[in-house]
Design a protein around this motif. Structure first.
Motif: not given
Ligand code: HEM
Length: 262
Positions: A211-240
């Motif tokens: 659950e802790g690992v899943q919690e990190w993933r969830y918090r990370h994606v929410k941070m990504v959504e609020r910081t870059i919205g739907d912009k693609p990631g710098t690593g080359g993925s679609s981002g959020a």
């Protein structure tokens, strides 16, 4: 000549190699917020290193059938996980425009490339040869990830632990493939939970870890959504959108599957 003259006395600074650690933040812009971004990622990498260290210890304790030390180590791992999840709050004090002020300077750099994160996933059971192949041949990251995928995962060590406690939990014939949910393992887990002794407490701590690992993933994606919205990631993925596909994949599917039968 005294011994102190021959060997520089150990100090706080030298013991902790602070010259190296504090000299390792090299912002690529003059923007105020870039230092926070670097520091937080470096702190994460240090915690990832400690988690890998603790997980290796945990696997050995489980393989020895040692409940008290396995539980103690799991508690430490879970406490570190809480800290790394909480750290997201610090990064969330950075607004989208503050991040945008230096984002272009990151080029293609992304947490996506964290070798230690991939190694953690492998220790926890991820088995995909292509993951290691993203790293240059002969690099330490590639070797460590491939080695982690070739040896027993945490769940395999847990099955060994259950056998040491007299439960019928056959070893997986091939530890280099992903853990698939198994009715046989689930039947054993139900017995473990009914007995409600040390092994049941190990099960609960493993669920906390999952659950802790899943919690990190969830918090990370929410941070990504609020910081870059739907912009693609710098690593080359679609981002959020990509990150959302990694949410809620359990690390230990059997431990979740039995819950509706308990
Ligand atoms: C402003 C802060 C952050 C943003 C906007 C951000 C954004 C992203 C994005 C868009 C991805 C998807 C891959 C890609 O780049 O295309 C990603 C992946 C990832 N990030 Fe972050 N990230 C941030 C902070 C962090 C921090 C502090 C860490 C800690 C190490 C981290 C670790 C990771 C990891 C491990 C992945 C790979 C996840 C996976 O493939 O399952 N990120 N990040």
């Amino acid at each position: 000549m005294s011994e102190g003259d021959q060997h520089a006395a150990l100090t706080y600074t030298s013991y902790l190699a602070l010259d190296e650690v504090l000299g390792a933040q090299r912002p690529r812009s003059a923007e105020h917020d870039e230092l926070l971004f670097i520091v937080i990622h470096q702190v994460y990498e240090l915690w990832f290193k400690q988690l890998l260290h603790e997980l290796a210890f945990l696997q050995r304790r489980l393989e020895d059938g040692d409940t008290p030390h396995a539980v103690r180590t799991l508690r430490r791992i879970l406490t570190i996980l809480k800290v790394v999840v909480a750290q997201i709050d610090v990064l969330e004090t950075m607004t989208p425009s503050q991040f945008a002020s230096f984002r272009a300077r990151l080029d293609a750099a992304s947490g996506f490339q964290s070798g230690q994160f991939r190694e953690l996933e492998a220790v926890l059971g991820r088995r995909e040869a292509a993951v290691a192949e993203h790293y240059p041949e002969g690099s330490e990251a590639r070797e460590r990830i491939a080695a982690a995928m070739a040896r027993p995962s945490l769940f395999d060590s847990f099955l060994t632990y259950l056998r040491a406690h007299g439960y019928d939990a056959p070893a997986r014939p091939d530890v280099t493939v992903s853990v698939e949910p198994s009715r046989e393992v689930q039947a054993t887990l139900l017995r473990v939970y009914r007995d409600d002794s040390g092994p049941a407490s190990v099960c609960e701590h493993l669920v906390d870890l999952d659950e802790g690992v899943q919690e990190w993933r969830y918090r990370h994606v929410k941070m990504v959504e609020r910081t870059i919205g739907d912009k693609p990631g710098t690593g080359g993925s679609s981002g959020a959108a990509y990150l959302r596909t990694t949410l809620s994949a359990p690390v230990f599917p059997d431990l979740w599957a039995v819950r509706s039968e308990l």
